[in-house]
Design a protein around this motif. Sequence first.
Motif, mmCIF file in Angstrom:
data_model
loop_
_atom_site.group_PDB
_atom_site.id
_atom_site.type_symbol
_atom_site.label_atom_id
_atom_site.label_comp_id
_atom_site.label_asym_id
_atom_site.label_seq_id
_atom_site.Cartn_x
_atom_site.Cartn_y
_atom_site.Cartn_z
ATOM 1 N N ALA A 175 0.108 11.437 -0.673
ATOM 2 C CA ALA A 175 0.322 12.676 0.075
ATOM 3 C C ALA A 175 -0.973 13.475 0.182
ATOM 4 O O ALA A 175 -1.188 14.206 1.160
ATOM 5 C CB ALA A 175 1.414 13.508 -0.586
ATOM 6 N N ASP A 176 -1.864 13.329 -0.813
ATOM 7 C CA ASP A 176 -3.125 14.075 -0.832
ATOM 8 C C ASP A 176 -4.291 13.287 -0.251
ATOM 9 O O ASP A 176 -5.442 13.721 -0.348
ATOM 10 C CB ASP A 176 -3.465 14.498 -2.267
ATOM 11 N N GLY A 177 -4.007 12.111 0.317
ATOM 12 C CA GLY A 177 -5.057 11.313 0.933
ATOM 13 C C GLY A 177 -5.405 10.084 0.121
ATOM 14 O O GLY A 177 -5.305 10.066 -1.108
ATOM 15 N N GLY A 178 -5.829 9.045 0.828
ATOM 16 C CA GLY A 178 -6.158 7.788 0.174
ATOM 17 C C GLY A 178 -4.940 6.912 -0.014
ATOM 18 O O GLY A 178 -3.793 7.356 0.158
ATOM 19 N N THR A 179 -5.183 5.650 -0.350
ATOM 20 C CA THR A 179 -4.106 4.671 -0.497
ATOM 21 C C THR A 179 -4.275 3.897 -1.797
ATOM 22 O O THR A 179 -5.390 3.482 -2.145
ATOM 23 C CB THR A 179 -4.104 3.682 0.684
ATOM 24 N N VAL A 180 -3.174 3.707 -2.486
ATOM 25 C CA VAL A 180 -3.145 2.937 -3.730
ATOM 26 C C VAL A 180 -2.210 1.746 -3.536
ATOM 27 O O VAL A 180 -1.086 1.919 -3.060
ATOM 28 C CB VAL A 180 -2.649 3.797 -4.906
ATOM 29 N N PHE A 181 -2.666 0.556 -3.889
ATOM 30 C CA PHE A 181 -1.765 -0.591 -3.865
ATOM 31 C C PHE A 181 -0.815 -0.514 -5.058
ATOM 32 O O PHE A 181 -1.238 -0.279 -6.190
ATOM 33 C CB PHE A 181 -2.539 -1.905 -3.894
ATOM 34 N N PRO A 200 0.832 -1.212 0.000
ATOM 35 C CA PRO A 200 0.000 0.000 0.000
ATOM 36 C C PRO A 200 0.861 1.255 0.000
ATOM 37 O O PRO A 200 1.896 1.314 0.661
ATOM 38 C CB PRO A 200 -0.821 -0.130 1.285
ATOM 39 N N PHE A 201 0.413 2.249 -0.752
ATOM 40 C CA PHE A 201 1.140 3.506 -0.913
ATOM 41 C C PHE A 201 0.191 4.626 -0.504
ATOM 42 O O PHE A 201 -0.792 4.914 -1.203
ATOM 43 C CB PHE A 201 1.576 3.665 -2.372
ATOM 44 N N ALA A 202 0.468 5.229 0.656
ATOM 45 C CA ALA A 202 -0.385 6.303 1.174
ATOM 46 C C ALA A 202 -0.082 7.599 0.440
ATOM 47 O O ALA A 202 1.025 8.138 0.533
ATOM 48 C CB ALA A 202 -0.169 6.474 2.674
ATOM 49 N N PRO A 230 -6.967 -0.548 8.748
ATOM 50 C CA PRO A 230 -8.160 0.190 8.284
ATOM 51 C C PRO A 230 -7.927 1.691 8.183
ATOM 52 O O PRO A 230 -8.647 2.378 7.436
ATOM 53 C CB PRO A 230 -9.209 -0.144 9.348
ATOM 54 N N ALA A 231 -6.938 2.204 8.907
ATOM 55 C CA ALA A 231 -6.660 3.635 8.858
ATOM 56 C C ALA A 231 -6.142 4.060 7.493
ATOM 57 O O ALA A 231 -6.108 5.261 7.192
ATOM 58 C CB ALA A 231 -5.645 4.010 9.942
ATOM 59 N N MET A 232 -5.756 3.085 6.648
ATOM 60 C CA MET A 232 -5.244 3.422 5.319
ATOM 61 C C MET A 232 -6.366 3.702 4.322
ATOM 62 O O MET A 232 -6.116 4.109 3.191
ATOM 63 C CB MET A 232 -4.345 2.302 4.790
ATOM 64 N N ALA A 233 -7.605 3.446 4.725
ATOM 65 C CA ALA A 233 -8.746 3.727 3.847
ATOM 66 C C ALA A 233 -8.847 5.231 3.594
ATOM 67 O O ALA A 233 -8.402 6.042 4.413
ATOM 68 C CB ALA A 233 -10.019 3.195 4.487
ATOM 69 N N PRO A 234 -9.453 5.604 2.433
ATOM 70 C CA PRO A 234 -10.009 4.737 1.392
ATOM 71 C C PRO A 234 -8.936 4.139 0.488
ATOM 72 O O PRO A 234 -7.865 4.713 0.318
ATOM 73 C CB PRO A 234 -10.918 5.699 0.610
#
Length: 253
Positions: A115-121, A111-113, A186-190
């Motif tokens: 900088a502007d919010g949200g997470t992308v695998f 997972p890649f958090a 879960p804190a990595m959502a969305p």
Amino acid sequence: MSTSAARPIKSWVFIGLMLALAGLCLWLGNWQMQRLGEKEALIAAVEQRIHSAPVPVPPVADWEHLDSDALVFQPVTLAGRFGYNQTVTVFTNLSSARGAASGPGYWVMTPFALADGGTVFVNRGFIPQAFQEAAVTDGEAGDALVSISGLLRAGERAGFMTPEPNTSDRIEWVRDPQRLAAMVDPAMAPIAPFFIDMPAGAPGELPQGGETVLEFPNNHLGYAVTWYGFAIVAVVMLAFWGRRQFAGSRSDG
């Protein structure tokens, strides 16, 4: 009802069924030709897209209604932090590899958090089976802010026979961001509905990036010809049957 009276009714029923069968096969052939046009348009769009300049990854606000087909294989850039300690591995069997490693192994999905919010695998690449445990146990939260680039990929979907994830060993079977999300904080959502394939790194480096497969199965023309063939066969069979019926009626008279 006499046998002679019932015969015309059965004949009309048979004629109706054969014509309906021919019509259905014709419709299926036309549908396959439509799918052929759509697939060829998709292939042409991807060929053009993959060589285009990178664009910023879609922001969180666009994820809910994102058209992944319009962005699949689009080069993108993103800035954020890797959560190495949240890595999940996805089993695969890599053939026709571009790098040195191949065979049974895993995609390293980290997972890649943003900088502007949200997470992308991010699919960091392929590792052989022997490196799976190290991939999910080695690594920290990743405090360093980095900028990366890669290809945007639509999430895979689990099939009816897809096993449940092995949560204890952090092993999945499909690159489905929603299933992967169940094994991270879960804190990595969305979590984005897509993932990113990273490019190849230095020769021999693991994970082995740059293994994106750009293949689109395109058998629609063959399917269309098959359905059209069935339609022709149905009409020909009906014609032969009608000829025999007509000949039989003349001899009875």
